[in-house]
Structure formats: C-alpha cells, structure tokens
Design a protein around this motif. Structure first.
Motif, PDB file in Angstrom:
ATOM      1  N   HIS A 205      51.658  -1.487  -2.190  1.00 14.65           N
ATOM      2  CA  HIS A 205      52.271  -2.072  -1.375  1.00 14.65           C
ATOM      3  C   HIS A 205      51.670  -2.263   0.001  1.00 14.65           C
ATOM      4  O   HIS A 205      51.806  -1.322   0.674  1.00 14.65           O
TER       5      HIS A 205
ATOM      6  N   GLU B 282      50.845  -3.206   4.072  1.00 13.69           N
ATOM      7  CA  GLU B 282      51.895  -3.212   5.245  1.00 13.69           C
ATOM      8  C   GLU B 282      52.681  -4.389   5.402  1.00 13.69           C
ATOM      9  O   GLU B 282      53.782  -4.436   5.813  1.00 13.69           O
ATOM     10  N   ASN B 283      51.846  -5.591   5.210  1.00 10.66           N
ATOM     11  CA  ASN B 283      52.607  -6.858   5.559  1.00 10.66           C
ATOM     12  C   ASN B 283      53.729  -7.063   4.491  1.00 10.66           C
ATOM     13  O   ASN B 283      54.728  -7.607   4.883  1.00 10.66           O
ATOM     14  N   GLN B 284      53.684  -6.702   3.275  1.00 19.56           N
ATOM     15  CA  GLN B 284      54.867  -6.745   2.417  1.00 19.56           C
ATOM     16  C   GLN B 284      55.846  -5.751   2.698  1.00 19.56           C
ATOM     17  O   GLN B 284      56.938  -6.425   2.602  1.00 19.56           O
ATOM     18  N   LYS B 285      55.603  -4.892   2.943  1.00 17.79           N
ATOM     19  CA  LYS B 285      56.703  -3.557   3.336  1.00 17.79           C
ATOM     20  C   LYS B 285      57.351  -4.278   4.784  1.00 17.79           C
ATOM     21  O   LYS B 285      58.472  -4.054   4.784  1.00 17.79           O
ATOM     22  N   ALA B 286      56.565  -4.730   5.761  1.00 18.87           N
ATOM     23  CA  ALA B 286      57.222  -5.308   6.881  1.00 18.87           C
ATOM     24  C   ALA B 286      58.022  -6.464   6.638  1.00 18.87           C
ATOM     25  O   ALA B 286      59.221  -6.616   7.029  1.00 18.87           O
ATOM     26  N   LEU B 287      57.874  -7.354   5.574  1.00 20.22           N
ATOM     27  CA  LEU B 287      58.435  -8.659   5.288  1.00 20.22           C
ATOM     28  C   LEU B 287      59.611  -8.267   4.443  1.00 20.22           C
ATOM     29  O   LEU B 287      60.747  -8.495   4.947  1.00 20.22           O
TER      30      LEU B 287
ATOM     31  N   ASN C 262      62.234  -6.697   6.981  1.00 21.42           N
ATOM     32  CA  ASN C 262      62.923  -8.082   7.618  1.00 21.42           C
ATOM     33  C   ASN C 262      63.978  -8.557   6.801  1.00 21.42           C
ATOM     34  O   ASN C 262      65.154  -8.864   7.334  1.00 21.42           O
TER      35      ASN C 262
ATOM     36  N   PRO D  65      59.532 -13.352  11.137  1.00 23.00           N
ATOM     37  CA  PRO D  65      58.448 -13.081   9.979  1.00 23.00           C
ATOM     38  C   PRO D  65      58.783 -13.517   8.601  1.00 23.00           C
ATOM     39  O   PRO D  65      58.057 -13.846   7.973  1.00 23.00           O
TER      40      PRO D  65
ATOM     41  N   ASP E 118      57.999 -17.366   8.890  1.00 24.34           N
ATOM     42  CA  ASP E 118      56.639 -17.567   8.808  1.00 24.34           C
ATOM     43  C   ASP E 118      56.102 -17.363   7.204  1.00 24.34           C
ATOM     44  O   ASP E 118      55.224 -18.190   6.854  1.00 24.34           O
ATOM     45  N   TYR E 119      56.435 -16.258   6.629  1.00 21.59           N
ATOM     46  CA  TYR E 119      56.133 -16.201   5.257  1.00 21.59           C
ATOM     47  C   TYR E 119      56.529 -17.512   4.274  1.00 21.59           C
ATOM     48  O   TYR E 119      55.924 -18.055   3.563  1.00 21.59           O
TER      49      TYR E 119
ATOM     50  N   ASN F 148      54.424 -20.473   5.249  1.00 26.60           N
ATOM     51  CA  ASN F 148      53.143 -20.178   4.303  1.00 26.60           C
ATOM     52  C   ASN F 148      53.120 -20.456   2.880  1.00 26.60           C
ATOM     53  O   ASN F 148      52.439 -21.011   2.381  1.00 26.60           O
TER      54      ASN F 148
END
Length: 185
Positions: free
Chosen positions: A28, A30-35, A38, A122, A125-126, A129
């Motif tokens: 996993h 970091e961007n997945q963890k942060a999303l 959120n 976040p 934004d995801y 995208n």
C-alpha cells in the motif's frame, strides 16, 4: 444454487490485536493510505475486515490490512470467517482482484459525483482523476482506426527427411524466384 455462509461472527477488536497474514501480497503506497484515511475521516468504517481464527484463538487478517494499519488503536469491525488457512489464502489471492475485474459505467459515475456533497479535497481530486482516466479510455475506444486488411497468402509445406534435403529444395525454389522460408519443427 446455494452457497455456504462462512461468516461466523461480527466482532469489534483493536486493530493492533490482528495478526498480519504472512502471505499478504498487497503493498500500500502512501497516497493510497492517505486517501483511505480521508475516506475514513469523511465516512468512518462502512465495511468489515475479513479474518480467520487460528488454532491459538488469534485473529489473522485475510482482507483489510491497510484499514487495520491506519490506526492500530482503533476498534475495527471484523467478520470472523469459518475457513481453513488454505481457504483464507485463496480469499487473500482472489478477493480484491475479482472486484477489480468490474467494468465502469462512466455516465453513471459522472452523475454520482454530481450528487455527492462535501467530498474532502483529496477524495474529490481522486474521483476527478478517475473520471479523467475514464474519459481518456472512452475516447481511445471510440477512435476510428483504419480497418486491418488481410491479404490471402498461399503456402506449401514440404516435409523433408533431412536438413540437407531441406536446403536442396530451398535452393531449388529460390533459384526459380519463389519466396521461401526455412522452418524446422
């Protein structure tokens, strides 16, 4: 058709008490963890982690490793499954990939994003995208390409008893202006 119900119990346990599956093949970033963090902050837990009970009575993760990792002190909902270690490994290998096989309906996805209120930055934004990627895919699918034209090709395969005979026949045909290729099977 009737399938077995393998869910024994829904329980809430501290995430840090769950044992990691040694065969967890997912990583996993970091961007997945942060999303995910959120989404959990926006909504909270809306899905249970999958676990099995080992012979010592400990709960071993099958699915939900990242949710358990985000806050080890958090009480998380777990579905305790009545599965063997082998069956748990089959689930670990196939559960997420089968979900990823689903297709997307871009038009409905767009409508869905229009009715959702208060997405965190976040997550928004995801989602944007995702929509942009879906747009690109739709355009690529609908791009008109020149049709592939396949011309008839007529061939003769001559079976030879030796490499020398193959070379002899090849040389003979080439000398007569025939287009030839050598083939050994």
């Amino acid at each position: 058709m009737s399938f077995k119900d393998r869910i024994k119990e829904l329980r809430r346990v501290k995430a840090k008490t769950l044992l990691q599956n040694p065969f967890n093949w997912r990583t996993h970033p970091e961007n997945q963890k942060a999303l995910l963090q959120n989404v959990l902050e926006d909504i909270g837990f809306a899905d249970a982690l999958l676990v099995r009970e080992n012979d010592d009575g400990n709960l071993v993760l099958i699915d939900g490793h990242l949710r358990a990792e985000i806050d080890p002190e958090q009480f998380v909902p777990v579905l305790i499954l009545d599965v063997t270690a082998n069956e748990a490994n089959k689930l670990l290998l196939t559960h997420d990939p089968i979900s990823e096989m689903a297709n997307s309906n871009h038009a409905i996805m767009q409508k869905l994003t229009n009715v959702i209120e208060n997405l965190s930055r976040p997550v928004n934004d995801y989602v944007q995208n995702l929509l942009n990627e879906a747009d690109k895919l739709q355009k690529k699918i609908h791009t008109v390409k020149k049709p592939l034209i396949v011309h008839d090709v007529f061939q003769v395969i001559v079976e030879c008893s030796s490499e020398d005979e193959q070379k002899e026949i090849y040389d003979e045909f080439v000398s007569k202006g025939k287009k030839c290729k050598l083939l050994s099977i």
